[in-house]
Scaffold this motif. Structure first.
Motif, mmCIF file in Angstrom:
data_model
loop_
_atom_site.group_PDB
_atom_site.id
_atom_site.type_symbol
_atom_site.label_atom_id
_atom_site.label_comp_id
_atom_site.label_asym_id
_atom_site.label_seq_id
_atom_site.Cartn_x
_atom_site.Cartn_y
_atom_site.Cartn_z
ATOM 1 N N THR A 116 0.843 -1.194 0.000
ATOM 2 C CA THR A 116 0.000 0.000 0.000
ATOM 3 C C THR A 116 0.877 1.241 0.000
ATOM 4 O O THR A 116 2.024 1.205 0.450
ATOM 5 C CB THR A 116 -0.983 -0.004 1.190
ATOM 6 N N THR A 147 -9.890 -4.353 1.323
ATOM 7 C CA THR A 147 -11.321 -4.620 1.490
ATOM 8 C C THR A 147 -11.669 -5.969 0.876
ATOM 9 O O THR A 147 -12.488 -6.723 1.415
ATOM 10 C CB THR A 147 -12.168 -3.494 0.858
ATOM 11 N N VAL A 182 -17.007 2.409 2.223
ATOM 12 C CA VAL A 182 -15.644 2.402 2.764
ATOM 13 C C VAL A 182 -14.671 3.031 1.784
ATOM 14 O O VAL A 182 -14.911 3.009 0.588
ATOM 15 C CB VAL A 182 -15.165 0.953 3.053
ATOM 16 N N GLY A 183 -13.594 3.555 2.316
ATOM 17 C CA GLY A 183 -12.467 3.931 1.455
ATOM 18 C C GLY A 183 -12.203 5.415 1.388
ATOM 19 O O GLY A 183 -11.099 5.827 1.061
ATOM 20 N N GLU A 184 -13.191 6.237 1.665
ATOM 21 C CA GLU A 184 -13.028 7.690 1.583
ATOM 22 C C GLU A 184 -14.244 8.305 2.263
ATOM 23 O O GLU A 184 -15.260 7.630 2.451
ATOM 24 C CB GLU A 184 -12.952 8.127 0.118
ATOM 25 N N TRP A 241 -14.891 2.964 8.656
ATOM 26 C CA TRP A 241 -13.522 3.484 8.522
ATOM 27 C C TRP A 241 -12.521 2.421 8.950
ATOM 28 O O TRP A 241 -12.660 1.822 10.020
ATOM 29 C CB TRP A 241 -13.298 4.727 9.382
ATOM 30 N N GLN A 255 -8.277 0.741 7.479
ATOM 31 C CA GLN A 255 -7.130 0.897 6.577
ATOM 32 C C GLN A 255 -6.494 -0.467 6.310
ATOM 33 O O GLN A 255 -6.720 -1.412 7.078
ATOM 34 C CB GLN A 255 -6.044 1.747 7.252
ATOM 35 N N GLU A 315 -3.649 -1.237 7.009
ATOM 36 C CA GLU A 315 -2.863 -1.562 8.204
ATOM 37 C C GLU A 315 -3.723 -2.048 9.365
ATOM 38 O O GLU A 315 -3.240 -2.757 10.239
ATOM 39 C CB GLU A 315 -2.100 -0.323 8.681
ATOM 40 N N ASP A 352 -5.083 10.154 9.210
ATOM 41 C CA ASP A 352 -6.318 10.828 8.804
ATOM 42 C C ASP A 352 -6.667 11.959 9.764
ATOM 43 O O ASP A 352 -6.410 11.864 10.961
ATOM 44 C CB ASP A 352 -7.496 9.837 8.828
ATOM 45 N N ARG A 384 -6.987 12.481 4.462
ATOM 46 C CA ARG A 384 -5.596 12.258 4.852
ATOM 47 C C ARG A 384 -4.896 13.551 5.269
ATOM 48 O O ARG A 384 -5.120 14.606 4.683
ATOM 49 C CB ARG A 384 -4.831 11.647 3.674
ATOM 50 N N ARG A 395 -5.578 4.477 -2.514
ATOM 51 C CA ARG A 395 -4.490 5.248 -1.911
ATOM 52 C C ARG A 395 -3.347 5.412 -2.885
ATOM 53 O O ARG A 395 -2.819 4.433 -3.388
ATOM 54 C CB ARG A 395 -3.968 4.451 -0.723
HETATM 55 O O1 PRX Z 1 -8.103 8.049 4.478
HETATM 56 C C1 PRX Z 1 -8.782 6.933 4.994
HETATM 57 C C2 PRX Z 1 -9.645 6.334 3.908
HETATM 58 O O2 PRX Z 1 -8.884 5.310 3.320
HETATM 59 C C3 PRX Z 1 -7.602 5.225 3.954
HETATM 60 C C4 PRX Z 1 -7.153 3.792 3.993
HETATM 61 O O3 PRX Z 1 -6.967 3.343 2.694
HETATM 62 P P1 PRX Z 1 -6.658 1.822 2.407
HETATM 63 O O4 PRX Z 1 -5.554 1.370 3.290
HETATM 64 O O5 PRX Z 1 -6.453 1.681 0.948
HETATM 65 O O6 PRX Z 1 -7.943 1.064 2.865
HETATM 66 C C5 PRX Z 1 -9.156 1.403 2.264
HETATM 67 C C6 PRX Z 1 -10.238 0.470 2.703
HETATM 68 C C7 PRX Z 1 -10.236 0.095 4.105
HETATM 69 C C8 PRX Z 1 -7.825 5.813 5.309
HETATM 70 O O7 PRX Z 1 -6.629 6.247 5.909
HETATM 71 N N1 PRX Z 1 -10.892 5.787 4.445
HETATM 72 C C9 PRX Z 1 -11.202 4.488 4.616
HETATM 73 N N2 PRX Z 1 -12.467 4.363 5.056
HETATM 74 C C10 PRX Z 1 -12.970 5.605 5.191
HETATM 75 C C11 PRX Z 1 -11.959 6.518 4.811
HETATM 76 N N3 PRX Z 1 -12.157 7.843 4.860
HETATM 77 C C12 PRX Z 1 -13.351 8.286 5.293
HETATM 78 N N4 PRX Z 1 -14.370 7.478 5.655
HETATM 79 C C13 PRX Z 1 -14.224 6.142 5.617
HETATM 80 N N5 PRX Z 1 -15.240 5.369 5.960
#
Ligand code: PRX
Length: 661
Positions: free
Chosen positions: A275, A322, A397-399, A424, A426, A428, A511, A526, A537
């Motif tokens: 990632t 995910t 999820v994701g943003e 929410w 990540q 990690e 975040d 972020r 990301r």
């Molecule tokens: O900025 C946050 C956003 O996605 C980031 C994590 O990305 P990734 O590791 O690719 O995983 C995505 C799927 C779990 C986070 O640091 N993010 C994830 N979920 C949300 C979110 N931002 C706002 N609302 C969410 N529900």
């Protein structure tokens, strides 16, 4: 870090809407039980997590729970969970269902891009196929601890390959099929993978995705790969290199369906997933077996309130976290029926996603806000053409989800009946850490609401003090959880630096976040140089370094800009080497160069050739200014007095290129 990302702690004043989830005495009882569980999980985490271990199968059940040390000063960050437990993740995901009441239950419904292309696997069939594939991997020499790269379209074999690795104790590293040959090569080399599992091609939006061709290109410089297993997913012909390449079907056709699961310690690695971060190349996030699986199963069951007859569709590709947690490990551990769709969400028309929900009678639908906005942009007629009455639960999820998209999702897709879980987490974190729970919390469009069981969040100011109500700061987690990533593959120092140094002795997520007057959490995006393009990301440093690698480029800066569908997009500013002329053709070449270096998701939406970049006297690029220029907020350039040459800004304002179509 300059001031650019601070946009992520700006709180937009808006009326908070509430969507109550039931009232009355039944709700009161549920709420009390929920609060008691939250309290217990925080008051006695050892007992809570040890008890949760019972939701999966063990060869030797653990007696130890979650242990950890977070000592930034001594640079010791370590975790174990269920450290004396022995298991194999696949027995929870396959055997216990196949050997029990779910033996004939559908585990996977695969929908190809052509409507007629549908394949189903019962839990027994899936277990048998995973064992065949696992035996093949063994025959090719794979052993416990070996890394195996998977570069496949979203077909059942992607899940089969992941579970086959887990069956024999090999560590899978799945590379999203949209990444370029170069990205694949970097990941294979970093993980030192021995085997690559790919397909001749994939299919999306009517187009062929030439995965094997890209894989061949990657393998020109990936010396650790001894074997390539190729799934024949389409009729497209591809060259096969002997003795390296093998057709999956040739290898599996005579294989036994019995493969004893490798006994794994709970702390043995399950997978590596790469990632993007704020610096350098993507890093390999390492997840181990026991804690990850328990938390995947627990969160999947509780967040979506899973029922035995659900048809569950999480639209993520297995190339992302995910897909790992909520397409494969969580739902299969829970014995769910998982829908998998290979094709484009609006192909051959914008009703396709809803058509699939209707055809397969989907009950739980989990996707990214970017997809909701895309589908919303095509109007209400498309979803109204289909019968969406089986849906009972929605997720995203994701943003951050904007309230307008949330309301459309709630009104038009869920017909005001289906709660929306804005989750929410990540790569990690391994699984969902903040989410509403259906029937418990009032929903608020745009808020991920509350920490999950056993999770404690704090929002910190830059000086480390705790933010007050409606004060934006850095989202931190103040205690560990079973599924936290244990390290970055081969770089534990980077792991400590990235997550445990900004705020000592807590996990800093990267975040922005604030808590409203009810105590609910709002994620603001972020705070670092990671951009979230369509829920993916991307590190600005990665794209900048791809551009600078081009012979003609002297310097490059990437900044995020708002995008109505993707949430964010990238804007590039590029200075060229002396003597190189800026032409439209060169611009196209540079965009193509990013595409082949990383993949289509990293291609900037605009690229401006600049004679110079705005820098401070100490030579730091002021991205805040570039972002304002890229977004056309020219009245909002802020303080430019620290620039070494303020004249650069006027030049840039004249030169700014429009977005690519
Ligand atoms: O900025 C946050 C956003 O996605 C980031 C994590 O990305 P990734 O590791 O690719 O995983 C995505 C799927 C779990 C986070 O640091 N993010 C994830 N979920 C949300 C979110 N931002 C706002 N609302 C969410 N529900």
């Amino acid at each position: 870090m300059d001031a650019t990302p601070s946009a992520a702690i700006e709180i937009l004043a808006h009326e908070i809407e509430r969507f109550p989830q039931n009232t009355g005495s039944e709700h009161d009882d549920r709420l009390k039980a929920y609060q008691a569980e939250v309290e217990q999980s925080l008051a006695d985490p050892n007992a809570y997590w040890l008890n949760q271990a019972n939701r999966i199968e063990w060869m030797r059940p653990p007696t130890q729970s979650l242990t950890y040390e977070w000592n930034t000063e001594k640079r010791i960050i370590s975790h174990t969970c269920y450290a004396d437990g022995i298991l194999n993740a696949t027995t929870s995901c396959l055997d216990r269902h196949a050997n029990g009441e779910r033996s004939e239950k559908t585990a996977i419904i695969w929908q190809g891009e052509e409507s007629a292309d549908v394949r189903r696997y019962t839990y027994t069939e899936l277990r048998d196929e995973v064992c065949r594939c696992a035996n093949v991997l063994k025959r090719l020499g794979a052993k416990k601890g070996d890394r195996i790269a998977i570069y496949l379209p979203l077909i059942p074999e992607a899940i089969i390959a992941m579970l086959a690795c887990a069956r024999i104790g090999a560590i899978h590293t799945v590379v999203f099929g949209g990444f370029s040959a170069e990205s694949l090569r970097d990941r294979i080399n970093n993980a030192e993978a021995r085997i690559l599992i790919t397909a001749n091609a994939g299919r999306r939006n009517g187009k062929v995705i030439p995965l094997k061709t890209w894989a061949d290109e990657a393998l020109r410089d990936a010396p650790t790969i001894a074997h390539v297993v190729v799934v024949r997913s389409t009729s497209d012909a591809v060259p096969m290199t002997s003795p390296r390449d093998h057709w999956y079907s040739d290898l599996t056709s005579n294989e036994s369906t019995i493969c004893e699961p490798e006994p794994m310690n709970a702390e043995d690695p399950l997978f590596i997933l790469y990632t993007s971060g704020s610096t350098g190349k993507p890093k390999g996030v390492l997840h181990t077996t026991g804690g990850y699986l328990v938390q995947a199963a627990l969160s999947h069951e509780r967040v979506f309130g899973m029922r035995e007859d659900d048809v569950y569709w999480c639209t993520a590709d297995v190339g992302w976290i995910t897909g790992h947690t909520y397409v494969v490990y969580g739902p299969l551990a829970n014995g769910s029926t998982v829908l998998l769709y290979e094709g484009g969400p609006t192909y051959p028309n914008p009703g396709r996603t809803w058509d699939i929900c209707d055809t397969h009678r989907v009950t739980v639908f989990y996707t990214a806000p970017t997809l909701i906005r895309l589908l919303m942009s095509h109007g209400d007629e498309w979803p109204s053409t289909f019968n969406l009455s089986t849906l009972r639960m929605l997720g995203c999820v994701g943003e951050p989800i904007n309230p307008e998209a949330w309301r459309w999702y709630f009104d038009i897709i869920g017909k005001k009946r289906c709660p929306i879980m804005d989750t929410w987490w990540q790569t990690e974190t391994g699984s969902i850490l903040i989410s509403p729970l259906a029937g418990i919390h009032d929903l608020k469009p745009g808020s991920a609401l509350r920490p999950f069981f056993g999770i404690e969040a704090a929002i910190l100011k830059p000086d480390g003090s705790v933010c007050g109500t409606k004060e934006g700061g850095a989202l931190c987690l103040t205690r560990p959880w079973p599924g936290i990533t244990r390290t970055l593959w081969g770089d534990h120092e980077k792991f400590i630096d990235t997550y445990f140094t900004a705020n000592p002795n807590v996990y800093t997520a990267g975040d922005g976040c604030y808590r409203d007057e009810d105590g609910d959490l709002w994620i603001l995006g972020r705070l670092d140089d990671v951009v979230n393009v369509a829920g993916h990301r991307i590190g600005t440093a990665e794209v900048e370094s791809a551009l600078v690698n081009h012979d003609t480029v002297a310097e490059a800066a990437i900044v995020p800009i708002r995008d109505p569908i993707k949430g964010q997009a990238l804007a590039a500013f590029v200075t060229l080497m002396d003597g190189v002329t800026a032409t439209p053709d060169l611009k196209q070449q540079l965009l193509l160069h990013v595409r082949t270096s990383i993949g289509p998701i990293a291609v900037p939406a605009s690229l401006t050739f600049a004679p110079a970049l705005p820098k401070t006297r100490s030579g730091k690029i002021m991205r805040r200014i570039l972002r304002a220029i890229a977004e056309g907020n020219t009245n909002d350039l802020g303080d430019v007095s620290t620039l070494a040459d303020p004249g650069v800004v006027d030049t840039l304002l004249r030169l700014k290129e429009p977005r690519n179509s």
